[in-house]
Write a protein that holds these residues in place. Structure first.
Motif, short mmCIF file in Angstrom:
data_model
loop_
_atom_site.label_atom_id
_atom_site.label_comp_id
_atom_site.label_asym_id
_atom_site.label_seq_id
_atom_site.Cartn_x
_atom_site.Cartn_y
_atom_site.Cartn_z
N ALA A 293 1.65 -32.97 -13.14
CA ALA A 293 1.64 -33.67 -14.42
C ALA A 293 2.76 -33.16 -15.33
CB ALA A 293 0.29 -33.51 -15.11
N PRO A 294 3.62 -34.03 -15.84
CA PRO A 294 4.70 -33.57 -16.73
C PRO A 294 4.19 -33.01 -18.06
CG PRO A 294 4.61 -35.98 -16.63
CD PRO A 294 3.66 -35.48 -15.59
N SER A 295 2.96 -33.36 -18.45
CA SER A 295 2.42 -32.86 -19.72
C SER A 295 1.96 -31.41 -19.62
CB SER A 295 1.25 -33.73 -20.17
OG SER A 295 1.66 -35.06 -20.37
N VAL A 296 1.77 -30.91 -18.39
CA VAL A 296 1.32 -29.54 -18.18
C VAL A 296 2.53 -28.65 -17.95
CG1 VAL A 296 -0.06 -28.02 -16.70
CG2 VAL A 296 -0.87 -30.33 -17.23
N ASP A 297 2.55 -27.49 -18.58
CA ASP A 297 3.67 -26.55 -18.43
C ASP A 297 3.67 -25.98 -17.02
OD1 ASP A 297 5.64 -24.68 -18.62
OD2 ASP A 297 4.74 -23.52 -20.23
N GLN A 298 4.56 -26.50 -16.17
CA GLN A 298 4.58 -26.07 -14.78
C GLN A 298 5.23 -24.70 -14.60
OE1 GLN A 298 2.84 -27.70 -12.71
NE2 GLN A 298 2.46 -29.42 -14.09
N ARG A 299 5.91 -24.21 -15.62
CA ARG A 299 6.46 -22.86 -15.52
C ARG A 299 5.36 -21.82 -15.53
NH1 ARG A 299 10.26 -23.51 -20.63
NH2 ARG A 299 8.28 -24.45 -21.27
N SER A 300 4.25 -22.11 -16.20
CA SER A 300 3.10 -21.21 -16.18
C SER A 300 2.25 -21.43 -14.94
CB SER A 300 2.24 -21.42 -17.43
OG SER A 300 2.96 -21.08 -18.59
N GLY A 301 2.37 -22.63 -14.35
CA GLY A 301 1.60 -22.91 -13.14
C GLY A 301 0.15 -23.26 -13.44
N VAL A 302 -0.50 -23.82 -12.43
CA VAL A 302 -1.93 -24.12 -12.50
C VAL A 302 -2.59 -23.27 -11.42
CG1 VAL A 302 -3.73 -25.87 -12.38
CG2 VAL A 302 -1.48 -26.45 -13.32
N SER A 303 -3.18 -22.20 -11.83
CA SER A 303 -3.68 -21.18 -10.91
C SER A 303 -4.76 -21.72 -9.99
CB SER A 303 -4.23 -20.00 -11.72
OG SER A 303 -4.96 -19.13 -10.91
N ALA A 304 -4.84 -21.13 -8.79
CA ALA A 304 -5.96 -21.43 -7.90
C ALA A 304 -7.28 -21.03 -8.54
CB ALA A 304 -5.77 -20.70 -6.57
N ARG A 305 -7.22 -20.09 -9.48
CA ARG A 305 -8.43 -19.69 -10.20
C ARG A 305 -8.99 -20.83 -11.03
NH1 ARG A 305 -5.60 -14.66 -10.14
NH2 ARG A 305 -4.27 -15.31 -11.85
N PHE A 306 -8.13 -21.81 -11.39
CA PHE A 306 -8.62 -22.97 -12.14
C PHE A 306 -9.58 -23.77 -11.27
CE2 PHE A 306 -8.63 -27.30 -13.61
CZ PHE A 306 -8.60 -27.20 -14.98
N ALA A 307 -9.19 -24.04 -10.02
CA ALA A 307 -10.08 -24.79 -9.13
C ALA A 307 -11.36 -24.02 -8.86
CB ALA A 307 -9.35 -25.09 -7.82
N ILE A 308 -11.24 -22.70 -8.72
CA ILE A 308 -12.42 -21.87 -8.47
C ILE A 308 -13.36 -21.93 -9.67
CG2 ILE A 308 -13.18 -19.50 -8.12
CD1 ILE A 308 -10.46 -19.07 -6.65
N ALA A 309 -12.81 -21.77 -10.87
CA ALA A 309 -13.64 -21.83 -12.08
C ALA A 309 -14.24 -23.22 -12.27
CB ALA A 309 -12.80 -21.45 -13.30
N ALA A 310 -13.49 -24.26 -11.88
CA ALA A 310 -14.02 -25.62 -12.00
C ALA A 310 -15.22 -25.81 -11.09
CB ALA A 310 -12.92 -26.63 -11.66
N ALA A 311 -15.14 -25.32 -9.85
CA ALA A 311 -16.26 -25.44 -8.92
C ALA A 311 -17.47 -24.67 -9.43
CB ALA A 311 -15.85 -24.93 -7.54
N GLU A 312 -17.23 -23.49 -9.99
CA GLU A 312 -18.34 -22.70 -10.53
C GLU A 312 -18.96 -23.39 -11.74
OE1 GLU A 312 -16.70 -18.28 -9.16
OE2 GLU A 312 -16.30 -19.02 -11.18
N THR A 313 -18.14 -24.08 -12.55
CA THR A 313 -18.66 -24.81 -13.70
C THR A 313 -19.52 -25.99 -13.25
OG1 THR A 313 -16.75 -24.18 -15.06
CG2 THR A 313 -18.00 -26.11 -15.75
N VAL A 314 -19.08 -26.71 -12.23
CA VAL A 314 -19.85 -27.84 -11.70
C VAL A 314 -21.19 -27.34 -11.15
CG1 VAL A 314 -19.92 -29.59 -9.88
CG2 VAL A 314 -17.85 -29.29 -11.25
N ALA A 315 -21.15 -26.23 -10.43
CA ALA A 315 -22.40 -25.66 -9.89
C ALA A 315 -23.33 -25.24 -11.02
CB ALA A 315 -22.09 -24.47 -8.99
N ALA A 316 -22.76 -24.65 -12.07
CA ALA A 316 -23.59 -24.24 -13.21
C ALA A 316 -24.21 -25.44 -13.91
CB ALA A 316 -22.75 -23.43 -14.20
N SER A 317 -23.46 -26.54 -14.01
CA SER A 317 -23.99 -27.76 -14.62
C SER A 317 -25.16 -28.29 -13.79
CB SER A 317 -22.89 -28.81 -14.72
OG SER A 317 -23.39 -30.02 -15.23
N ALA A 318 -25.03 -28.24 -12.46
CA ALA A 318 -26.13 -28.68 -11.59
C ALA A 318 -27.35 -27.80 -11.75
CB ALA A 318 -25.65 -28.70 -10.14
N MET A 319 -27.13 -26.50 -11.87
CA MET A 319 -28.25 -25.58 -12.04
C MET A 319 -28.95 -25.82 -13.38
SD MET A 319 -30.10 -23.17 -10.82
CE MET A 319 -29.22 -22.38 -9.47
N ARG A 320 -28.16 -26.07 -14.42
CA ARG A 320 -28.76 -26.36 -15.73
C ARG A 320 -29.58 -27.65 -15.67
NH1 ARG A 320 -27.54 -29.33 -20.31
NH2 ARG A 320 -28.20 -28.39 -22.30
#
Length: 465
Positions: A293-320
């Motif tokens: 995405a050109p709107s996201v600063d690609q020099r900082s990158g989009v960490s693999a930790r983002f996908a990991i945190a996203a999966a954990e957030t989805v799991a937490a939403s299901a648990m709630r």
């Protein structure tokens, strides 16, 4: 910490009689790496997505005996790769009991250990150190000093009566204490340039010099470091003489395939509820869209930790949701994806001028990712019967207070739903949560392709004609 076997030699004499010879840490790693490759064993357990790119380069560098710098954006697994290196060391190695630097009993390097070896001879006591104790990691911060890395005069030892010029008044830093092991420097460019100069001798001459002392220690250390390309060229840099002393500079990268991205999330995420592969694929595609995405600063990158945190957030939403409805087991459904943009927006850096539109961008890319996942799995499936059922007066509700059984009971028995479930890897005997997740993904796909409508009322989402 594991306990060493009882039959190992306990003195220098027993060690010598057993035919033990000291070898360098580079030769040790080379020997074990080549043995693993020859035997068909994986030298890098848990390292995913680098099989044909990074790992062959790293293996060549280690076989050559080079110090290595890993260059890559944040969240590309550089630190994880460094922490896999101790597995290439021998499980147990002998050290002089009581020595500060873990010296080999047959090759002492400090004045104190040499004196003890001369006095005790074959009776020099031997301890055995596990390979996990031979890995030293340091986060290179701007406030790191030469004393932290190399060493300094210990005022306590001077106060005890030793002469200021006595080499034994030195308190050794991290680099000497990594003797006969691996020294990992994370974010090397963050070290002040004058501190990087202190590493020049370590990298080339393999010794250290502390203040004005003539003490020279023939250190046996494999130095590995990480750097971010942006830091490397702007905020900080590796000084040219130090960069020249690294034998290999290896570029890392984000997972190159959807499958590798999913595998990384599966391995690293701590999920409190079940998240099916289709939803993980949605998140993997979401992260890949963000990296383009050109709107996201690609020099900082989009960490693999983002996908990991996203999966954990989805799991937490299901648990709630399971806690609110009493449904068991807790299984994530597409409705749980709605929690991702709001929770994880702060983990991204956006280009200047994009303020205020972050949520809209993330929501758009998340919906696009779900549509791409549905197209990959449901291509060729005729969903027209599902559209007709919704149009004939069967609105379907979902949300954080709607159970999977309630969602499924809103629809009559349809052959197309069995096909949808099969395409998404769900069997008829699976829990209702898995079946409902597949059905909800199909409904959301129909909404995104404008074949049915959707109303959001409080905490309920209703799919309608």
């Amino acid at each position: 910490m594991p306990t060493p076997p009882q039959d190992l030699p306990r003195t220098a004499g027993e060690l010598r009689a057993a035919g033990h010879h000291p070898i360098s840490v580079r030769e040790e790693i080379r020997r074990n790496l080549l043995a693993a490759l020859s035997d068909g064993r994986d030298p890098w357990p848990g390292i995913l997505g680098f099989d044909t790119t990074v790992l062959p380069q790293l293996e060549r560098a280690l076989i050559a005996g080079h110090d290595v710098v890993l260059l890559g954006e944040r969240g590309q697994g550089k630190t994880r790769l460094l922490r896999a290196l101790p597995a290439l060391l021998d499980e147990w190695t002998p050290v002089i009991a009581g020595s500060e630097l873990g010296e080999h009993p047959l090759a002492p390097i400090t004045p104190a250990s040499r004196r003890r070896a001369a006095e005790l001879g074959d009776d020099l006591p031997v301890l055995w150190r596990h390979r996990t104790e031979r890995y030293t990691e340091k986060l290179a911060t701007p406030d790191t000093s030469v004393g932290d890395l190399v060493g300094d005069v210990d005022p306590v030892k001077v106060a005890e009566g030793r002469a200021l010029g006595d080499p034994e008044t030195i308190h050794y830093g991290l680099v000497p204490r990594a003797h006969r092991g691996v020294l990992a420097l994370n974010e090397l460019p963050d070290l002040a340039e004058r501190i990087q100069v202190a590493l020049l001798n370590v990298m080339e001459e393999r010794d250290v010099q502390v203040r004005g002392y003539t003490l020279r220690l023939p250190l046996d250390v494999l130095v590995v470091a990480t750097a971010n390309p942006e830091d490397y060229t702007n905020r900080g840099r590796i000084i040219t003489p130090l960069k020249d002393r690294f034998g290999a500079e290896i570029r890392t990268h984000y997972p190159s395939t959807i499958e590798a991205e999913i595998a990384v999330v599966r391995q690293e995420a701590h999920l409190v509820a079940e998240v099916g592969d289709p939803l993980l694929e949605v998140l993997a595609r979401f992260v890949r869209h963000l990296r383009e995405a050109p709107s996201v600063d690609q020099r900082s990158g989009v960490s693999a930790r983002f996908a990991i945190a996203a999966a954990e957030t989805v799991a937490a939403s299901a648990m709630r949701r399971a806690a609110l409805t009493g449904e068991r087991p807790a299984i994530a459904r597409p409705v749980d994806l709605e929690a991702v943009p709001a929770v994880l927006r702060g983990k991204l850096e956006f280009e200047a001028g994009e303020e205020g539109g972050e949520n809209e961008l993330l929501t758009h890319l998340l919906r696009r990712s779900l549509a791409d996942t549905a197209a990959a799995h449901l291509s060729g499936v005729n969903l027209r019967p599902l559209v007709d059922v919704v149009a004939d007066g069967h609105p379907v509700a979902t949300g954080e207070r709607v159970t999977s059984r309630e969602l499924l009971m809103a629809l009559p028995e349809l052959p197309v739903l069995h096909e949808v479930a099969r395409r998404l890897g769900v069997s008829p005997g699976d829990p209702p949560g898995r079946i409902a997740a597949a059905v909800e993904l199909a409904l959301e796909t129909l909404y995104l392709t404008r074949r049915i409508g959707k109303d959001v009322v409080d905490d309920r989402v209703v799919y309608r004609p």
